[in-house]
Design a protein around this motif. Sequence first.
Motif, PDB file in Angstrom:
ATOM      1  N   PHE A 261      49.653  17.474  33.269  1.00 22.82           N
ATOM      2  CA  PHE A 261      50.511  17.779  34.416  1.00 22.82           C
ATOM      3  C   PHE A 261      49.686  17.842  35.700  1.00 22.82           C
ATOM      4  O   PHE A 261      50.099  17.304  36.734  1.00 22.82           O
ATOM      5  N   LEU A 262      48.532  18.489  35.630  1.00 23.19           N
ATOM      6  CA  LEU A 262      47.656  18.560  36.810  1.00 23.19           C
ATOM      7  C   LEU A 262      47.260  17.153  37.251  1.00 23.19           C
ATOM      8  O   LEU A 262      47.329  16.823  38.444  1.00 23.19           O
ATOM      9  N   SER A 263      46.843  16.329  36.317  1.00 26.98           N
ATOM     10  CA  SER A 263      46.420  14.965  36.622  1.00 26.98           C
ATOM     11  C   SER A 263      47.562  14.162  37.240  1.00 26.98           C
ATOM     12  O   SER A 263      47.368  13.442  38.226  1.00 26.98           O
ATOM     13  N   GLU A 264      48.732  14.296  36.674  1.00 27.32           N
ATOM     14  CA  GLU A 264      49.910  13.570  37.157  1.00 27.32           C
ATOM     15  C   GLU A 264      50.249  13.923  38.605  1.00 27.32           C
ATOM     16  O   GLU A 264      50.815  13.119  39.330  1.00 27.32           O
ATOM     17  N   HIS A 265      49.879  15.162  39.011  1.00 31.97           N
ATOM     18  CA  HIS A 265      50.227  15.628  40.354  1.00 31.97           C
ATOM     19  C   HIS A 265      49.016  15.743  41.277  1.00 31.97           C
ATOM     20  O   HIS A 265      49.036  16.473  42.264  1.00 31.97           O
ATOM     21  N   GLY A 266      47.939  15.008  40.956  1.00 31.92           N
ATOM     22  CA  GLY A 266      46.811  14.881  41.864  1.00 31.92           C
ATOM     23  C   GLY A 266      45.794  15.993  41.836  1.00 31.92           C
ATOM     24  O   GLY A 266      44.972  16.092  42.749  1.00 31.92           O
ATOM     25  N   SER A 267      45.811  16.840  40.824  1.00 34.93           N
ATOM     26  CA  SER A 267      44.829  17.922  40.711  1.00 34.93           C
ATOM     27  C   SER A 267      43.841  17.619  39.593  1.00 34.93           C
ATOM     28  O   SER A 267      44.078  16.759  38.745  1.00 34.93           O
TER      29      SER A 267
ATOM     30  N   TYR B 105      50.400  29.609  38.136  1.00 37.62           N
ATOM     31  CA  TYR B 105      49.018  29.192  38.377  1.00 37.62           C
ATOM     32  C   TYR B 105      48.934  27.685  38.602  1.00 37.62           C
ATOM     33  O   TYR B 105      48.211  27.226  39.482  1.00 37.62           O
ATOM     34  N   VAL B 106      49.658  26.928  37.812  1.00 30.01           N
ATOM     35  CA  VAL B 106      49.606  25.466  37.915  1.00 30.01           C
ATOM     36  C   VAL B 106      50.201  24.993  39.234  1.00 30.01           C
ATOM     37  O   VAL B 106      49.602  24.167  39.937  1.00 30.01           O
ATOM     38  N   THR B 107      51.369  25.507  39.603  1.00 30.95           N
ATOM     39  CA  THR B 107      51.989  25.054  40.853  1.00 30.95           C
ATOM     40  C   THR B 107      51.172  25.477  42.068  1.00 30.95           C
ATOM     41  O   THR B 107      51.059  24.718  43.033  1.00 30.95           O
ATOM     42  N   GLU B 108      50.556  26.655  42.022  1.00 32.18           N
ATOM     43  CA  GLU B 108      49.708  27.077  43.136  1.00 32.18           C
ATOM     44  C   GLU B 108      48.446  26.214  43.228  1.00 32.18           C
ATOM     45  O   GLU B 108      47.981  25.912  44.325  1.00 32.18           O
TER      46      GLU B 108
ATOM     47  N   ASP C 115      45.502  22.160  46.179  1.00 30.27           N
ATOM     48  CA  ASP C 115      44.763  20.895  46.175  1.00 30.27           C
ATOM     49  C   ASP C 115      45.369  19.902  47.169  1.00 30.27           C
ATOM     50  O   ASP C 115      44.647  19.178  47.854  1.00 30.27           O
ATOM     51  N   ALA C 116      46.682  19.869  47.248  1.00 29.18           N
ATOM     52  CA  ALA C 116      47.349  18.970  48.195  1.00 29.18           C
ATOM     53  C   ALA C 116      47.032  19.377  49.634  1.00 29.18           C
ATOM     54  O   ALA C 116      46.790  18.517  50.486  1.00 29.18           O
TER      55      ALA C 116
END
Length: 88
Positions: free
Chosen positions: A31-37, A63-66, A71-72
């Motif tokens: 999920f992190l990778s998919e969203h650029g983190s 934690y993941v959304t933050e 990162d964005a």
Amino acid sequence: MSLKDALRAAFEKSIRGVRDPAELEQRTAAFLSEHGSDPSRAGHLVQVATRENAPATMELPMYVTETIAADAARAAGYDGIIGYMPGG
């Protein structure tokens, strides 16, 4: 619905019913990778979310959304984000 709320809902759906920390880490990394983190941070996020025997589904989505939002913001040249909720 805000982007952060949408991300949280999508992540919660992706980990629904998962209890195994290794699988949580794998799904979190994807999920992190998919969203650029950075997906290498998934292990730490899962570890922190589950360290006090709390269900990971309660803390991990936050934690993941933050992490994705931070990162964005950094990628866009910002040093941080300030949140404000009227009446909150």
